[in-house]
Motif scaffolding. Structure first.
Motif, PDB file in Angstrom:
ATOM      1  N   LEU A 216       0.623  87.046  36.510  1.00 36.80           N
ATOM      2  CA  LEU A 216       0.489  86.420  37.198  1.00 36.80           C
ATOM      3  C   LEU A 216       1.436  86.449  38.264  1.00 36.80           C
ATOM      4  O   LEU A 216       2.006  87.415  38.534  1.00 36.80           O
ATOM      5  CB  LEU A 216       1.590  85.224  36.974  1.00 36.80           C
ATOM      6  CG  LEU A 216       1.350  84.535  35.547  1.00 36.80           C
ATOM      7  CD1 LEU A 216       2.388  82.731  34.992  1.00 36.80           C
ATOM      8  CD2 LEU A 216      -0.235  83.519  35.228  1.00 36.80           C
ATOM      9  N   SER A 217       0.625  86.006  40.146  1.00 33.32           N
ATOM     10  CA  SER A 217       0.875  87.826  41.091  1.00 33.32           C
ATOM     11  C   SER A 217       1.584  85.970  41.949  1.00 33.32           C
ATOM     12  O   SER A 217       0.517  85.291  42.220  1.00 33.32           O
ATOM     13  CB  SER A 217      -0.132  88.091  40.765  1.00 33.32           C
ATOM     14  OG  SER A 217      -1.083  87.518  42.203  1.00 33.32           O
ATOM     15  N   LEU A 218       2.471  86.865  42.739  1.00 33.68           N
ATOM     16  CA  LEU A 218       3.083  86.079  43.826  1.00 33.68           C
ATOM     17  C   LEU A 218       3.501  86.630  45.399  1.00 33.68           C
ATOM     18  O   LEU A 218       4.002  87.254  44.505  1.00 33.68           O
ATOM     19  CB  LEU A 218       3.739  84.261  43.613  1.00 33.68           C
ATOM     20  CG  LEU A 218       4.662  83.960  44.359  1.00 33.68           C
ATOM     21  CD1 LEU A 218       3.511  82.920  45.262  1.00 33.68           C
ATOM     22  CD2 LEU A 218       5.579  83.290  43.940  1.00 33.68           C
ATOM     23  N   ASP A 219       3.029  86.029  46.084  1.00 36.20           N
ATOM     24  CA  ASP A 219       3.020  86.828  47.171  1.00 36.20           C
ATOM     25  C   ASP A 219       3.924  86.116  48.333  1.00 36.20           C
ATOM     26  O   ASP A 219       2.595  84.983  48.585  1.00 36.20           O
ATOM     27  CB  ASP A 219       1.841  87.433  48.356  1.00 36.20           C
ATOM     28  CG  ASP A 219       2.064  88.544  49.735  1.00 36.20           C
ATOM     29  OD1 ASP A 219       1.697  89.938  49.338  1.00 36.20           O
ATOM     30  OD2 ASP A 219       2.416  87.609  50.481  1.00 36.20           O
ATOM     31  N   ILE A 220       4.610  86.374  48.767  1.00 29.69           N
ATOM     32  CA  ILE A 220       5.422  84.978  50.136  1.00 29.69           C
ATOM     33  C   ILE A 220       5.452  86.122  51.029  1.00 29.69           C
ATOM     34  O   ILE A 220       5.549  86.866  50.995  1.00 29.69           O
ATOM     35  CB  ILE A 220       6.562  84.733  49.402  1.00 29.69           C
ATOM     36  CG1 ILE A 220       7.859  86.024  48.902  1.00 29.69           C
ATOM     37  CG2 ILE A 220       6.761  84.341  47.403  1.00 29.69           C
ATOM     38  CD1 ILE A 220       9.128  85.608  48.156  1.00 29.69           C
ATOM     39  N   ASN A 221       6.013  85.498  52.076  1.00 25.42           N
ATOM     40  CA  ASN A 221       6.640  86.086  53.307  1.00 25.42           C
ATOM     41  C   ASN A 221       7.514  85.741  53.636  1.00 25.42           C
ATOM     42  O   ASN A 221       8.235  84.921  52.525  1.00 25.42           O
ATOM     43  CB  ASN A 221       4.907  85.295  54.613  1.00 25.42           C
ATOM     44  CG  ASN A 221       5.620  84.391  54.988  1.00 25.42           C
ATOM     45  OD1 ASN A 221       6.832  83.537  55.092  1.00 25.42           O
ATOM     46  ND2 ASN A 221       4.412  82.590  54.688  1.00 25.42           N
ATOM     47  N   ALA A 222       8.022  86.542  54.357  1.00 24.08           N
ATOM     48  CA  ALA A 222       9.959  86.355  54.560  1.00 24.08           C
ATOM     49  C   ALA A 222      10.924  85.654  55.065  1.00 24.08           C
ATOM     50  O   ALA A 222      11.166  85.424  54.441  1.00 24.08           O
ATOM     51  CB  ALA A 222      10.165  87.785  55.667  1.00 24.08           C
ATOM     52  N   HIS A 223      10.022  84.368  55.673  1.00 25.11           N
ATOM     53  CA  HIS A 223      10.059  83.517  56.437  1.00 25.11           C
ATOM     54  C   HIS A 223       9.942  82.526  55.890  1.00 25.11           C
ATOM     55  O   HIS A 223      10.198  80.366  56.588  1.00 25.11           O
ATOM     56  CB  HIS A 223       9.782  83.663  58.016  1.00 25.11           C
ATOM     57  CG  HIS A 223      10.099  84.951  58.274  1.00 25.11           C
ATOM     58  ND1 HIS A 223      10.912  85.679  58.441  1.00 25.11           N
ATOM     59  CD2 HIS A 223       9.446  86.782  58.969  1.00 25.11           C
ATOM     60  CE1 HIS A 223      11.187  86.891  58.576  1.00 25.11           C
ATOM     61  NE2 HIS A 223      10.384  86.513  59.431  1.00 25.11           N
ATOM     62  N   GLY A 224       8.993  81.591  54.888  1.00 24.47           N
ATOM     63  CA  GLY A 224       8.531  80.641  54.473  1.00 24.47           C
ATOM     64  C   GLY A 224       7.524  79.462  55.342  1.00 24.47           C
ATOM     65  O   GLY A 224       7.352  79.002  55.606  1.00 24.47           O
ATOM     66  N   LEU A 225       6.982  80.773  56.505  1.00 26.19           N
ATOM     67  CA  LEU A 225       5.952  79.769  57.026  1.00 26.19           C
ATOM     68  C   LEU A 225       4.775  79.571  56.587  1.00 26.19           C
ATOM     69  O   LEU A 225       3.915  80.143  55.758  1.00 26.19           O
ATOM     70  CB  LEU A 225       5.366  80.962  58.566  1.00 26.19           C
ATOM     71  CG  LEU A 225       6.911  81.229  59.344  1.00 26.19           C
ATOM     72  CD1 LEU A 225       6.381  82.826  59.835  1.00 26.19           C
ATOM     73  CD2 LEU A 225       7.348  80.394  60.088  1.00 26.19           C
ATOM     74  N   PRO A 226       3.780  78.646  57.007  1.00 24.04           N
ATOM     75  CA  PRO A 226       3.046  78.383  56.408  1.00 24.04           C
ATOM     76  C   PRO A 226       1.529  80.068  56.545  1.00 24.04           C
ATOM     77  O   PRO A 226       1.532  80.570  57.434  1.00 24.04           O
ATOM     78  CB  PRO A 226       2.421  77.442  57.403  1.00 24.04           C
ATOM     79  CG  PRO A 226       3.416  77.389  59.006  1.00 24.04           C
ATOM     80  CD  PRO A 226       4.579  78.044  58.159  1.00 24.04           C
ATOM     81  N   ASN A 227       1.370  79.476  55.754  1.00 23.68           N
ATOM     82  CA  ASN A 227      -0.055  80.931  55.452  1.00 23.68           C
ATOM     83  C   ASN A 227      -1.335  80.594  56.184  1.00 23.68           C
ATOM     84  O   ASN A 227      -1.688  79.174  56.721  1.00 23.68           O
ATOM     85  CB  ASN A 227      -0.341  81.249  54.388  1.00 23.68           C
ATOM     86  CG  ASN A 227       0.617  81.595  53.378  1.00 23.68           C
ATOM     87  OD1 ASN A 227       2.292  82.063  53.931  1.00 23.68           O
ATOM     88  ND2 ASN A 227       1.362  80.816  52.353  1.00 23.68           N
ATOM     89  N   GLY A 228      -2.125  81.217  56.936  1.00 23.16           N
ATOM     90  CA  GLY A 228      -3.661  81.284  57.135  1.00 23.16           C
ATOM     91  C   GLY A 228      -3.324  80.888  58.508  1.00 23.16           C
ATOM     92  O   GLY A 228      -4.235  80.166  58.949  1.00 23.16           O
ATOM     93  N   LYS A 229      -2.250  80.481  59.287  1.00 21.77           N
ATOM     94  CA  LYS A 229      -2.440  80.790  60.306  1.00 21.77           C
ATOM     95  C   LYS A 229      -2.964  81.284  61.915  1.00 21.77           C
ATOM     96  O   LYS A 229      -3.041  82.290  61.166  1.00 21.77           O
ATOM     97  CB  LYS A 229      -1.014  79.730  61.388  1.00 21.77           C
ATOM     98  CG  LYS A 229      -0.554  78.719  60.603  1.00 21.77           C
ATOM     99  CD  LYS A 229      -0.663  77.451  60.858  1.00 21.77           C
ATOM    100  CE  LYS A 229      -0.807  76.229  59.717  1.00 21.77           C
ATOM    101  NZ  LYS A 229      -1.426  74.926  60.270  1.00 21.77           N
TER     102      LYS A 229
END
Length: 426
Positions: A216-229
């Motif tokens: 199981l893998s999870l990659d998170i951005n550091a700021h809780g911003l929406p992805n793919g913008k």
């Protein structure tokens, strides 16, 4: 004698008439490691069009990992060569910066003196555990709800999702990968955390879900911003609310920006461990630079973490100035005329890897360090690494600044996968 070296081509208005100069700085031991009080020799060579420069001058600065006092010497080049020696009477790093007069570019080399003996600059605050227990208790009051939106997977055997997970303040925002037709209680989990900057999560990380029989893998951005913008969206955030985010609240532990970042990491671990497919025993956190900062924090704050990988980690020994050493990124503490801003100094102690390291109870850690890294200096990294008490490995890069060499990346990857293999045998 086998020697280490770092070189940088000097931009000298290169034309057919004036070929570029190349300067190299060399230590006389391949690993650039010495005992306190020993003498390190730096040999320098300067070439032009592949031939030794007949004569000229090299301006050299030797410092304790960038901290004053700095020793300056002007070396005379003879047949393309020059040399100087230096030592330290305490554990630390002697950093050489060398340049040709009139040129803006430079070469660097560094020698470590008993770095395994570097200690944290200040002790753990008496209420460190109480402070973080209160933060985790507040997080626990926020019900964890997750929204998983299917996205096109970059690898065929993995289901991929945009994951939005409730948290205190900004949500956890990432890409989640799960092997197709995943079975319950079958898979280890790995969390990827990001370096400095403002952007979305990395979908490519879900490819790890194909490795070692599935993960199981999870990659998170550091700021809780929406992805793919679009890039313009993230640029706007970087110029607006997240401008200089690393300094936000640095004089108040309740307002320090990294508090929210670390709570998002804990909530991401909540999510992974709540998945029915998790094996119930293997949980890895993996990141470099600011990601290494988060990896140390995760290990120190969450006993569920079984292993972490931290490449050239930030967040180490923020209070180094208190021991006459350099403070690493994110430079939480303002230093003026050699004196630290007291409120910032005290706040930084609650967000320091040297303190998280003392609380980490996981089964292992893999860390990398660059000896000529001026962003996350080696003396700061060693202070945190030395404070770890579990089995650990360190990959040293004598010739590298703030980046991961291919060898370092392979070291971290193999360390994580070896932990997965070992845990599957338990």
């Amino acid at each position: 004698m086998l020697r280490t070296f770092f070189y940088l081509a000097l931009a000298c208005s290169a034309t057919a008439q004036t070929p570029a100069l190349v300067i190299r700085a060399v230590t006389d031991r391949p690993q650039a490691l010495y005992q306190t009080g020993e003498t390190a020799q730096f040999d320098l060579t300067v070439t032009q069009a592949g031939k030794p420069l007949a004569q000229g001058q090299i301006q050299c600065f030797l410092s304790k990992d960038g901290v004053d006092p700095k020793r300056e010497e002007i070396l005379q080049i003879q047949d393309g060569k020059a040399s100087l020696t230096g030592t330290l009477g305490e554990p630390g790093f002697l950093l050489l910066r060398a340049s040709i007069a009139g040129q803006k570019d430079f070469a660097q080399a560094s020698a470590g003196f008993s770095p395994q003996e570097i200690k944290p600059s200040l002790p753990v605050p008496d209420d460190f555990d109480a402070f973080w227990s209160a933060q985790k208790a507040a997080l626990a009051q926020v019900e964890m709800k997750s929204t998983l939106t299917p996205v096109d997977s970059p690898v065929p055997k993995v289901d991929a999702f945009d994951a939005q997970i409730t948290c205190l303040g900004a949500p956890v925002s990432g890409y989640y990968g799960r092997p197709k037709n995943a079975k319950a209680k079958s898979y280890p989990a790995i969390l990827f955390v990001h370096g400095a900057g403002v952007g979305g999560s990395s979908l490519g990380a879900v490819a790890w879900s194909e490795r070692e029989g599935g993960m199981l893998s999870l990659d998170i951005n550091a700021h809780g911003l929406p992805n793919g913008k679009p890039k313009a969206f993230y640029d706007e955030q970087a110029a607006g609310a997240l401008k200089d985010y690393r300094f936000q609240g640095r004089d108040d532990r309740e307002k320090c920006y990294f508090k929210g970042m670390f709570l998002r990491v804990i909530r991401a671990l909540d999510f992974l461990t709540a998945q029915p497919e998790w094996d119930g025993k293997t949980l890895i956190v993996y990141g470099s630079s600011q990601g290494g900062f988060q990896a140390f924090a995760a290990a120190g704050l969450d006993p569920r973490v079984t292993f972490f990988c931290a490449g050239v980690p930030a967040g180490c020994d923020h209070t180094g100035i208190s021991a006459g050493r350099i403070n690493g990124w994110p430079k939480l503490v303002t230093v003026t005329d050699g004196k630290a801003m007291e409120a910032e100094l005290q706040t930084a102690r609650y967000f320091d890897n040297v303190n998280f390291a003392t609380r980490a109870k996981c089964q292992g850690a893999a860390v990398t360090v660059g000896f000529i890294d001026t962003v996350c200096p080696p003396s700061s990294v060693y202070a945190a690494y030395n404070a770890l008490t579990m089995p650990k490995t360190l990959h040293t890069m004598p010739l590298t600044g703030h980046k991961s060499s291919p060898e370092a990346s392979a070291f971290m990857t193999e360390a994580a996968l070896a932990h997965v293999r070992a845990m599957r045998q338990k």
